[in-house]
Design an enzyme around this catalytic site. Sequence first.
Site, PDB file in Angstrom:
ATOM      1  N   ARG A 255       0.854  -1.183   0.000  1.00  0.00           N
ATOM      2  CA  ARG A 255       0.000   0.000   0.000  1.00  0.00           C
ATOM      3  C   ARG A 255       0.892   1.234   0.000  1.00  0.00           C
ATOM      4  O   ARG A 255       1.903   1.290   0.707  1.00  0.00           O
ATOM      5  CB  ARG A 255      -0.905   0.028   1.241  1.00  0.00           C
TER       6      ARG A 255
ATOM      7  N   GLU B  91      -2.414   7.633  -4.943  1.00  0.00           N
ATOM      8  CA  GLU B  91      -2.787   6.975  -6.199  1.00  0.00           C
ATOM      9  C   GLU B  91      -4.266   7.129  -6.557  1.00  0.00           C
ATOM     10  O   GLU B  91      -4.649   6.983  -7.725  1.00  0.00           O
ATOM     11  CB  GLU B  91      -2.426   5.477  -6.154  1.00  0.00           C
TER      12      GLU B  91
ATOM     13  N   HIS C  21      -0.700  -0.144  -9.726  1.00  0.00           N
ATOM     14  CA  HIS C  21      -1.462  -1.094  -8.891  1.00  0.00           C
ATOM     15  C   HIS C  21      -1.965  -2.274  -9.721  1.00  0.00           C
ATOM     16  O   HIS C  21      -3.167  -2.529  -9.805  1.00  0.00           O
ATOM     17  CB  HIS C  21      -2.631  -0.375  -8.200  1.00  0.00           C
TER      18      HIS C  21
HETATM   19  P1  NAD Z   1      -1.439 -11.311   5.061  1.00  0.00           P
HETATM   20  O1  NAD Z   1      -2.473 -10.873   6.052  1.00  0.00           O
HETATM   21  O2  NAD Z   1      -1.339 -12.762   4.716  1.00  0.00           O
HETATM   22  O3  NAD Z   1      -0.002 -10.824   5.541  1.00  0.00           O
HETATM   23  C1  NAD Z   1       0.246  -9.577   6.113  1.00  0.00           C
HETATM   24  C2  NAD Z   1       1.336  -9.756   7.152  1.00  0.00           C
HETATM   25  O4  NAD Z   1       1.670  -8.467   7.684  1.00  0.00           O
HETATM   26  C3  NAD Z   1       0.892 -10.633   8.353  1.00  0.00           C
HETATM   27  O5  NAD Z   1       1.836 -11.653   8.574  1.00  0.00           O
HETATM   28  C4  NAD Z   1       0.825  -9.653   9.502  1.00  0.00           C
HETATM   29  O6  NAD Z   1       1.172 -10.237  10.758  1.00  0.00           O
HETATM   30  C5  NAD Z   1       1.867  -8.623   9.078  1.00  0.00           C
HETATM   31  N1  NAD Z   1       1.732  -7.370   9.804  1.00  0.00           N
HETATM   32  C6  NAD Z   1       0.606  -6.768  10.252  1.00  0.00           C
HETATM   33  N2  NAD Z   1       0.919  -5.639  10.919  1.00  0.00           N
HETATM   34  C7  NAD Z   1       2.261  -5.541  10.895  1.00  0.00           C
HETATM   35  C8  NAD Z   1       3.186  -4.603  11.420  1.00  0.00           C
HETATM   36  N3  NAD Z   1       2.754  -3.552  12.129  1.00  0.00           N
HETATM   37  N4  NAD Z   1       4.487  -4.798  11.199  1.00  0.00           N
HETATM   38  C9  NAD Z   1       4.930  -5.876  10.493  1.00  0.00           C
HETATM   39  N5  NAD Z   1       4.108  -6.815   9.976  1.00  0.00           N
HETATM   40  C10 NAD Z   1       2.797  -6.641  10.174  1.00  0.00           C
HETATM   41  O7  NAD Z   1      -1.720 -10.437   3.766  1.00  0.00           O
HETATM   42  P2  NAD Z   1      -1.203 -10.717   2.276  1.00  0.00           P
HETATM   43  O8  NAD Z   1      -2.256 -11.444   1.538  1.00  0.00           O
HETATM   44  O9  NAD Z   1       0.175 -11.248   2.318  1.00  0.00           O
HETATM   45  O10 NAD Z   1      -1.215  -9.211   1.705  1.00  0.00           O
HETATM   46  C11 NAD Z   1      -0.298  -8.251   2.192  1.00  0.00           C
HETATM   47  C12 NAD Z   1      -0.666  -6.887   1.665  1.00  0.00           C
HETATM   48  O11 NAD Z   1      -0.460  -6.853   0.254  1.00  0.00           O
HETATM   49  C13 NAD Z   1      -2.147  -6.499   1.831  1.00  0.00           C
HETATM   50  O12 NAD Z   1      -2.391  -5.944   3.105  1.00  0.00           O
HETATM   51  C14 NAD Z   1      -2.356  -5.488   0.744  1.00  0.00           C
HETATM   52  O13 NAD Z   1      -2.139  -4.189   1.269  1.00  0.00           O
HETATM   53  C15 NAD Z   1      -1.260  -5.807  -0.266  1.00  0.00           C
HETATM   54  N6  NAD Z   1      -1.794  -6.241  -1.569  1.00  0.00           N
HETATM   55  C16 NAD Z   1      -1.446  -5.552  -2.699  1.00  0.00           C
HETATM   56  C17 NAD Z   1      -1.911  -5.953  -3.939  1.00  0.00           C
HETATM   57  C18 NAD Z   1      -1.525  -5.247  -5.213  1.00  0.00           C
HETATM   58  O14 NAD Z   1      -2.128  -5.509  -6.270  1.00  0.00           O
HETATM   59  N7  NAD Z   1      -0.539  -4.392  -5.228  1.00  0.00           N
HETATM   60  C19 NAD Z   1      -2.769  -7.051  -4.017  1.00  0.00           C
HETATM   61  C20 NAD Z   1      -3.087  -7.749  -2.849  1.00  0.00           C
HETATM   62  C21 NAD Z   1      -2.595  -7.333  -1.641  1.00  0.00           C
END
Ligand code: NAD
Length: 332
Positions: A234, A263, A295
Amino acid sequence: MKTAVFSARRYDKTMLARANATAGHELRFLEDRLTAASAPLAAGCEAVCVFVNDTVDAEVLAILAGQGTRLVATRSTGYNHIDAAAAARFGIAVVRVTDYSPHSVAEFAVGLLLAVNRKIARASVRTREGNFDLDGLMGFDLHGKTVGVIGTGKIGTIFARIMSGFGCTVLGYDRYPSAAFEALGGRYVPVDELLASSDVVSLHCPLTEETRHIVNAESLARAKRGSVLVNTSRGGLVDTEAATAALKTGQLGGLAIDVYEQEASLFFQDLSSTIICDDVIQRLVSFPNVIVTGHQAFFTEEAIGQIMQTTIDSITAFERGEELVNRIPKSS
Ligand code: NAD
């Protein structure tokens, strides 16, 4: 169920309609972003389907609730664009898509890293113009380098596995360490140690109040000089102006981003014939060691198919009064 689908692009219409073929919900596709001004377009719709740059704050939720909306379904994993506590106050359930190809994003993050490190986009532009000179295109081997992964959930762990396959040492930082990450050889360290030791840092944690600007002027100053930052998570995780300043001094050696804090007014639309007034992004794209995409990390056939199917399934479950497995908590 009558469902207003905001920010609907051509692919949203095709893929959502396909997923809806047997469910038969009445989909009202709207190209507009959801805002307080456009919310009346959802009048009479019990469900509203949104995407990452739609505004789903208390003001918008109040309008939606007043018009009879009882479900907000976001076609995304992240839900930082939704005021979940306000939704709960207005009696609106919120669902997201937790399980869709995390490979789509992890693989794209690797692609961005290779593109920025090996200057692949620049090289492609050059060769189209008949310029086969290699000056300015030198990168570094990823093999043997240290890669720091902030957020070792589904996407971060897959990214870590791929980087491990490249022969990298993988460090991780997460509030909730995972055995899967350690099983592939990843080692958890405090965030400062990760920044100081990593040649590449990739962000995969959600955007929360705690993680907003997790990459800022101070953390960049503590990072290894010349390291490369990849952000497919993000935009708000990175203080973009601080990153720009660090690029100017060489403290940051490269930046590859698929997401950008501002964005919402830019991405998912063709602005090539307009004057873009966002000087921050315009400055960023002018750097030779920066790559920006709009994105698109999630944008694979597999991921979109799963996103649309899960969204339709959630709407159907809501209509039938069944348990909403992808319901998000009351506050983020
Ligand atoms: P997920 O929930 O499986 O993993 C997120 C991880 O971040 C978890 O392990 C959680 O414990 C950790 N986390 C939470 N707070 C934290 C902190 N303060 N410090 C460190 N780690 C922390 O999610 P995911 O499916 O792996 O997705 C991750 C992120 O990717 C989503 O939140 C989303 O913002 C982003 N995303 C982007 C796209 C894109 O097209 N660019 C698509 C999907 C997801």
